[in-house]
Structure formats: C-alpha cells, structure tokens
Motif scaffolding. Structure first.
Motif, mmCIF file in Angstrom:
data_model
loop_
_atom_site.group_PDB
_atom_site.id
_atom_site.type_symbol
_atom_site.label_atom_id
_atom_site.label_comp_id
_atom_site.label_asym_id
_atom_site.label_seq_id
_atom_site.Cartn_x
_atom_site.Cartn_y
_atom_site.Cartn_z
ATOM 1 N N THR A 1 -14.821 6.854 75.831
ATOM 2 C CA THR A 1 -15.212 6.013 74.677
ATOM 3 C C THR A 1 -16.580 5.864 74.039
ATOM 4 O OG1 THR A 1 -13.230 4.685 75.099
ATOM 5 C CG2 THR A 1 -14.809 3.868 73.270
ATOM 6 N N LYS B 1 -18.341 7.680 70.573
ATOM 7 C CA LYS B 1 -19.105 6.697 69.660
ATOM 8 C C LYS B 1 -20.467 7.177 69.563
ATOM 9 C CE LYS B 1 -16.571 2.352 70.209
ATOM 10 N NZ LYS B 1 -16.674 0.913 71.058
ATOM 11 N N ASP C 1 -20.111 10.316 67.218
ATOM 12 C CA ASP C 1 -20.256 9.859 65.769
ATOM 13 C C ASP C 1 -21.235 9.557 65.227
ATOM 14 O OD1 ASP C 1 -17.200 10.492 66.302
ATOM 15 O OD2 ASP C 1 -16.710 8.315 66.421
#
Length: 108
Positions: A26, A30, A33
């Motif tokens: 995760t 992130k 992104d």
C-alpha cells in the motif's frame, strides 16, 4: 505442549507477515501515485514555459523533463517495480483548461 506453542507462534508470525507485506504494498502504491503526480506537475511547468499552449494536444517525455531540469533527478524509478520510468505525459487542452496524464509509453 512445546509443539502447540511453536505452532501458535508460527501462525502468529504468518499473520503478522501478511499484514506487514500488505502495508508495504500500500505504501509503495501511494508513493508511486505521488511520483506520477509530480511528473504531471513537471509537465505542466514545462508546457507553460516551453510548450505550445495553442495546440489541442501535445506530449512530453519523462526524459525531456529530466534533461530540461523540470524533474530533479538523473532517472526516475518506480517504487513498486524498481524499474526506471520512461513514459510520457499527454497534454490535452479543452478551451482554457489543460489536463496532464502520465502514460507508460512514449509519445506517438
């Protein structure tokens, strides 16, 4: 008794490892992104200063953003795959609005 305790500890370790791996995945997503957004912001700055604001669409390579100093790195690495990012940003204009979208492939 010892085998039971050892089995319980092994199960606990497996559960913790799955949780840690999920958290790491995760976090990498992130970070990836955020990195793509930074590439798109660099393309926006490049377009304002160097690009053609009159065209309906244009494209800028990540390598161009690096070589012109809009990205402060010799190369950009994807935190998920650990591979160099070599794509481009498609710049499109609709009226007075511009959109900047990273794409994995080069400008075509």
């Amino acid at each position: 008794l010892f085998r039971s305790v050892l089995t319980i500890l092994a199960v606990i370790v497996m559960i913790v490892m799955v949780s840690v791996n999920s958290t790491i995945d995760t976090s990498r997503q992130k970070l990836s992104d955020v990195q793509i957004k930074e590439i798109e912001r660099a393309a926006e700055a490049y377009n304002v200063n160097e690009g053609s604001l009159d065209s309906e669409s244009s494209c800028v390579l990540v390598s161009t953003l690096i070589s012109t100093g809009y990205l402060n790195s010799k190369k950009v690495v994807d935190p998920k795959s650990k591979e160099e990012i070599t794509g481009s940003v498609l710049i499109t204009r609709s009226g007075e609005q511009y959109s900047y979208n990273y794409q994995d492939d080069s400008c075509e």
